[in-house]
Design a protein around this motif. Structure first.
Motif, mmCIF file in Angstrom:
data_model
loop_
_atom_site.group_PDB
_atom_site.id
_atom_site.type_symbol
_atom_site.label_atom_id
_atom_site.label_comp_id
_atom_site.label_asym_id
_atom_site.label_seq_id
_atom_site.Cartn_x
_atom_site.Cartn_y
_atom_site.Cartn_z
ATOM 1 N N LYS A 57 6.715 99.088 -36.220
ATOM 2 C CA LYS A 57 7.279 98.900 -34.895
ATOM 3 C C LYS A 57 6.374 97.997 -34.088
ATOM 4 N N THR A 58 6.926 96.976 -33.508
ATOM 5 C CA THR A 58 6.156 96.099 -32.640
ATOM 6 C C THR A 58 5.940 96.806 -31.311
ATOM 7 N N VAL A 59 4.738 96.678 -30.775
ATOM 8 C CA VAL A 59 4.437 97.227 -29.454
ATOM 9 C C VAL A 59 4.213 96.067 -28.503
ATOM 10 N N SER A 60 4.555 96.289 -27.249
ATOM 11 C CA SER A 60 4.315 95.257 -26.246
ATOM 12 C C SER A 60 4.019 95.912 -24.907
ATOM 13 N N LYS A 61 3.356 95.159 -24.065
ATOM 14 C CA LYS A 61 3.026 95.624 -22.720
ATOM 15 C C LYS A 61 3.073 94.419 -21.800
ATOM 16 N N SER A 62 3.676 94.626 -20.634
ATOM 17 C CA SER A 62 3.735 93.583 -19.620
ATOM 18 C C SER A 62 2.858 93.972 -18.447
ATOM 19 N N CYS A 63 2.031 93.041 -18.006
ATOM 20 C CA CYS A 63 1.149 93.252 -16.868
ATOM 21 C C CYS A 63 1.350 92.100 -15.892
ATOM 22 N N SER A 64 1.373 92.423 -14.614
ATOM 23 C CA SER A 64 1.595 91.374 -13.622
ATOM 24 C C SER A 64 0.640 91.536 -12.450
ATOM 25 N N PHE A 79 1.872 88.706 -17.794
ATOM 26 C CA PHE A 79 1.510 88.580 -19.204
ATOM 27 C C PHE A 79 2.313 89.603 -19.988
ATOM 28 N N THR A 80 2.858 89.200 -21.103
ATOM 29 C CA THR A 80 3.448 90.149 -22.043
ATOM 30 C C THR A 80 2.730 89.941 -23.360
ATOM 31 N N ILE A 81 2.049 90.998 -23.807
ATOM 32 C CA ILE A 81 1.319 90.931 -25.070
ATOM 33 C C ILE A 81 2.071 91.754 -26.106
ATOM 34 N N SER A 82 2.047 91.296 -27.354
ATOM 35 C CA SER A 82 2.748 91.989 -28.440
ATOM 36 C C SER A 82 1.871 92.028 -29.673
ATOM 37 N N ALA A 83 2.069 93.085 -30.465
ATOM 38 C CA ALA A 83 1.342 93.245 -31.729
ATOM 39 C C ALA A 83 2.166 94.137 -32.651
ATOM 40 N N PRO A 84 1.874 94.100 -33.950
ATOM 41 C CA PRO A 84 2.597 94.953 -34.896
ATOM 42 C C PRO A 84 2.377 96.450 -34.645
ATOM 43 N N SER A 85 1.213 96.811 -34.077
ATOM 44 C CA SER A 85 0.923 98.209 -33.744
ATOM 45 C C SER A 85 -0.174 98.232 -32.686
ATOM 46 N N GLU A 86 -0.438 99.392 -32.128
ATOM 47 C CA GLU A 86 -1.475 99.510 -31.098
ATOM 48 C C GLU A 86 -2.861 99.179 -31.624
ATOM 49 N N ASP A 87 -3.096 99.391 -32.921
ATOM 50 C CA ASP A 87 -4.408 99.136 -33.510
ATOM 51 C C ASP A 87 -4.531 97.757 -34.157
ATOM 52 N N ALA A 88 -3.500 96.943 -34.040
ATOM 53 C CA ALA A 88 -3.495 95.608 -34.659
ATOM 54 C C ALA A 88 -3.868 94.539 -33.640
ATOM 55 N N ASN A 89 -4.217 93.370 -34.148
ATOM 56 C CA ASN A 89 -4.486 92.218 -33.283
ATOM 57 C C ASN A 89 -3.203 91.760 -32.604
ATOM 58 N N ILE A 90 -3.368 91.279 -31.388
ATOM 59 C CA ILE A 90 -2.237 90.696 -30.662
ATOM 60 C C ILE A 90 -1.753 89.489 -31.449
ATOM 61 N N ASP A 91 -0.435 89.371 -31.609
ATOM 62 C CA ASP A 91 0.090 88.223 -32.338
ATOM 63 C C ASP A 91 0.975 87.324 -31.474
ATOM 64 N N ALA A 127 -7.180 97.611 -16.256
ATOM 65 C CA ALA A 127 -8.370 97.891 -15.441
ATOM 66 C C ALA A 127 -8.657 96.777 -14.433
ATOM 67 N N GLN A 128 -8.044 95.616 -14.591
ATOM 68 C CA GLN A 128 -8.322 94.514 -13.669
ATOM 69 C C GLN A 128 -7.699 94.817 -12.307
ATOM 70 N N GLU A 129 -8.478 94.558 -11.280
ATOM 71 C CA GLU A 129 -8.021 94.801 -9.916
ATOM 72 C C GLU A 129 -6.772 93.973 -9.619
ATOM 73 N N GLY A 130 -5.775 94.609 -9.056
ATOM 74 C CA GLY A 130 -4.540 93.935 -8.682
ATOM 75 C C GLY A 130 -3.525 93.786 -9.790
ATOM 76 N N MET A 131 -3.862 94.247 -10.978
ATOM 77 C CA MET A 131 -2.965 94.124 -12.128
ATOM 78 C C MET A 131 -2.140 95.398 -12.267
ATOM 79 N N THR A 132 -0.829 95.237 -12.435
ATOM 80 C CA THR A 132 0.077 96.363 -12.665
ATOM 81 C C THR A 132 0.699 96.196 -14.031
ATOM 82 N N CYS A 133 0.628 97.252 -14.858
ATOM 83 C CA CYS A 133 1.157 97.173 -16.226
ATOM 84 C C CYS A 133 2.247 98.216 -16.423
ATOM 85 N N GLU A 134 3.184 97.846 -17.291
ATOM 86 C CA GLU A 134 4.248 98.777 -17.670
ATOM 87 C C GLU A 134 4.502 98.700 -19.150
#
Length: 164
Positions: free
Chosen positions: A31-38, A48-60, A157-164
């Motif tokens: 399952k691909t995982v992704s997270k969007s932060c703004s 930013f939307t980052i994606s990877a094959p799993s939580e423990d994998a490198n971002i692809d 953790a970055q100030e002003g960044m909101t992630c979902e």
């Protein structure tokens, strides 16, 4: 985000120139995982939307989106005497200027920048293939391993960044 001010300046300059499926058994499908932060600086938004094959994998894959309302650009360049619609028409004619500005700032090929004009803003998106570029764009320490869960944690953790 240090690039927001730079990108904002580039917008001002430009304005002056007017999931997945396959046939593998369910147990072998990852399952691909992704997270969007703004974040926002004034009325300018960056996502930013980052994606990877799993939580423990490198971002692809990383996609960066930038949105700036026409009213803000007009005010910054002192063009408040024209309507948003007139500004939008002028901006659409010169969309390559906006794309070139972002491509230059992000160090990517201009063909990788997509521009979309909404009723009241310009949205630019960039797919980032070279993860070295992501370090600088996302203001991550160079020793950060690009493991999905670690990067997601640092972005949150970055100030002003909101992630979902």
């Amino acid at each position: 985000m240090k690039h927001l001010k730079s990108i904002s300046a580039l917008f001002i300059g430009a304005a002056l120139f007017v999931g997945c499926s396959n046939n593998a058994p369910a147990s072998s499908v990852s399952k691909t995982v992704s997270k969007s932060c703004s974040t926002e600086v004034g009325a300018m938004k960056m996502k930013f939307t980052i994606s990877a094959p799993s939580e423990d994998a490198n971002i692809d894959h990383v996609q960066t989106g930038i949105e700036m309302p026409f009213s803000v650009i007009k005010e910054l360049v002192g063009m408040t005497d024209i309507s948003d619609e007139e500004f939008k028409t002028a901006a659409q004619k010169d969309d390559e200027i906006y794309k070139q500005s972002v491509a230059s700032d992000f160090g990517v090929d201009v063909d990788s920048v997509k521009a979309e004009f909404t009723e009241d803003s310009i949205k630019l998106s960039v797919d980032i293939d070279d993860m070295d570029q992501f370090y600088e764009i996302a203001n991550l320490p160079e020793d950060t391993e690009l493991i999905f869960k670690d990067v997601a944690e640092k972005l949150e953790a970055q100030e002003g960044m909101t992630c979902e």
